[in-house]
Design a protein around this motif. Structure first.
Motif, PDB file in Angstrom:
ATOM      1  N   SER A 251      -9.639  -6.559   9.286  1.00 51.73           N
ATOM      2  CA  SER A 251     -10.014  -6.669   7.873  1.00 51.73           C
ATOM      3  C   SER A 251      -9.076  -5.882   6.956  1.00 51.73           C
ATOM      4  CB  SER A 251     -11.454  -6.210   7.665  1.00 51.73           C
ATOM      5  OG  SER A 251     -11.553  -4.807   7.805  1.00 51.73           O
ATOM      6  N   GLU A 252      -8.293  -4.981   7.526  1.00 55.76           N
ATOM      7  CA  GLU A 252      -7.349  -4.178   6.741  1.00 55.76           C
ATOM      8  C   GLU A 252      -6.042  -4.947   6.617  1.00 55.76           C
ATOM      9  OE1 GLU A 252      -7.792  -1.284   5.215  1.00 55.76           O
ATOM     10  OE2 GLU A 252      -9.819  -0.944   5.948  1.00 55.76           O
ATOM     11  N   LYS A 253      -5.709  -5.367   5.415  1.00 52.60           N
ATOM     12  CA  LYS A 253      -4.501  -6.169   5.181  1.00 52.60           C
ATOM     13  C   LYS A 253      -3.349  -5.281   4.730  1.00 52.60           C
ATOM     14  CE  LYS A 253      -6.797  -9.825   6.159  1.00 52.60           C
ATOM     15  NZ  LYS A 253      -6.751 -10.261   7.528  1.00 52.60           N
TER      16      LYS A 253
ATOM     17  N   ASN B 245      -0.911   2.732  -5.979  1.00 53.65           N
ATOM     18  CA  ASN B 245      -1.895   3.286  -6.910  1.00 53.65           C
ATOM     19  C   ASN B 245      -2.178   4.771  -6.706  1.00 53.65           C
ATOM     20  OD1 ASN B 245      -2.332   0.831  -8.236  1.00 53.65           O
ATOM     21  ND2 ASN B 245      -3.906   0.229  -6.768  1.00 53.65           N
ATOM     22  N   ASP B 246      -2.148   5.222  -5.446  1.00 52.33           N
ATOM     23  CA  ASP B 246      -2.661   6.553  -5.142  1.00 52.33           C
ATOM     24  C   ASP B 246      -1.614   7.585  -4.742  1.00 52.33           C
ATOM     25  OD1 ASP B 246      -5.172   5.434  -5.571  1.00 52.33           O
ATOM     26  OD2 ASP B 246      -5.477   4.993  -3.445  1.00 52.33           O
TER      27      ASP B 246
ATOM     28  N   SER C 146      -1.266  -5.897   2.492  1.00 59.89           N
ATOM     29  CA  SER C 146      -1.239  -5.880   1.022  1.00 59.89           C
ATOM     30  C   SER C 146      -2.133  -4.776   0.461  1.00 59.89           C
ATOM     31  CB  SER C 146      -1.657  -7.242   0.466  1.00 59.89           C
ATOM     32  OG  SER C 146      -2.940  -7.594   0.942  1.00 59.89           O
ATOM     33  N   ASP C 147      -3.262  -4.511   1.105  1.00 65.56           N
ATOM     34  CA  ASP C 147      -4.155  -3.445   0.640  1.00 65.56           C
ATOM     35  C   ASP C 147      -3.534  -2.061   0.870  1.00 65.56           C
ATOM     36  OD1 ASP C 147      -6.069  -5.348  -0.100  1.00 65.56           O
ATOM     37  OD2 ASP C 147      -7.026  -5.286   1.877  1.00 65.56           O
ATOM     38  N   ILE C 148      -2.846  -1.920   1.993  1.00 64.05           N
ATOM     39  CA  ILE C 148      -2.165  -0.654   2.286  1.00 64.05           C
ATOM     40  C   ILE C 148      -1.096  -0.387   1.228  1.00 64.05           C
ATOM     41  CG2 ILE C 148      -0.688   0.551   3.968  1.00 64.05           C
ATOM     42  CD1 ILE C 148      -3.611   0.184   4.906  1.00 64.05           C
TER      43      ILE C 148
ATOM     44  N   GLU D 174      -0.778 -10.234   2.376  1.00 67.68           N
ATOM     45  CA  GLU D 174      -2.237 -10.410   2.445  1.00 67.68           C
ATOM     46  C   GLU D 174      -2.655 -11.227   3.662  1.00 67.68           C
ATOM     47  OE1 GLU D 174      -0.354 -13.176  -0.515  1.00 67.68           O
ATOM     48  OE2 GLU D 174      -0.456 -11.002  -0.379  1.00 67.68           O
TER      49      GLU D 174
ATOM     50  N   ALA E  84      -0.874  -1.724  -1.828  1.00 66.56           N
ATOM     51  CA  ALA E  84      -1.506  -1.509  -3.136  1.00 66.56           C
ATOM     52  C   ALA E  84      -2.080  -0.092  -3.238  1.00 66.56           C
ATOM     53  CB  ALA E  84      -2.596  -2.548  -3.373  1.00 66.56           C
ATOM     54  N   GLY E  85      -2.685   0.374  -2.167  1.00 67.49           N
ATOM     55  CA  GLY E  85      -3.210   1.739  -2.155  1.00 67.49           C
ATOM     56  C   GLY E  85      -2.113   2.767  -2.331  1.00 67.49           C
TER      57      GLY E  85
ATOM     58  N   SER F  69      -2.608  -8.457   9.021  1.00 67.57           N
ATOM     59  CA  SER F  69      -3.594  -7.385   9.190  1.00 67.57           C
ATOM     60  C   SER F  69      -2.987  -6.249  10.004  1.00 67.57           C
ATOM     61  CB  SER F  69      -4.844  -7.917   9.900  1.00 67.57           C
ATOM     62  OG  SER F  69      -4.561  -8.188  11.255  1.00 67.57           O
TER      63      SER F  69
END
Length: 175
Positions: free
Chosen positions: A131-133, A143-144, A135-137, A72, A139-140, A75
């Protein structure tokens, strides 16, 4: 704009390394094999990310690479700048001041409008990447993505990560 293949490889490697256990590493050769890349090609990018503080390189037989910070706190901009360098994608060569319509320098007091627009776009692009972390990549993906892809990625990490021994275990082994 075209980013090098190294950016894609670097982001994928960082996402893979986000899955290793705390303190564990993964060899660069395994990361290269995962994406069918030349180990020497990938090593260049892994070293660039290490120099930029995105990754840590651990020497020795159980060494390899791991994230230098929590996902997190990494970036996509951190990774892009590590691989591509900090220079803007567009570099104005002031070609308006050359050629058959060249005027005296006094005609070019105002900044080139093309350069201004391109730098404004660069600033916006970098802000979005910042703004793109990682951790978000990750998690995506978890999930997806197709469950088979997630299972394969998790199995890969489990197979190739190299757990690091704690210092107390190392001391006990030396006794």
């Amino acid at each position: 704009m075209k980013l090098s293949e190294g950016v894609e490889a670097a982001i994928h490697c960082a996402a893979t390394l986000a899955g290793v256990e705390d303190g564990a590493t993964m060899p660069g050769s395994a990361l290269a094999a995962q994406f069918d890349l030349s180990p020497s090609y990938l090593l260049k990018h892994l070293n660039a990310m290490t120099a930029a503080g995105v990754l840590e390189s651990v020497p020795g037989p159980a060494g390899g690479y791991r994230l230098a910070r929590a996902p997190e706190r990494i970036s996509l901009l951190d990774i892009v700048l590590a691989v591509e360098g900090p220079q803007p994608a567009f570099r104005c060569g002031e070609i308006r001041q050359r050629g058959s319509v060249k005027l005296p320098a006094s005609a070019y007091v105002k900044p080139c409008g093309i350069n201004v627009a391109m730098l404004r776009a660069e600033k916006a692009w970098r802000a979005v990447l910042a703004s793109e972390k990682l951790s978000d990549i990750v998690a995506g993906f978890m999930n997806d993505a197709d469950p088979r892809s997630v299972a394969a990625a998790c199995a890969f990490v489990e197979r190739y990560q190299r757990p690091q021994k704690s210092s107390s275990l190392k001391r006990q082994e030396r006794k």
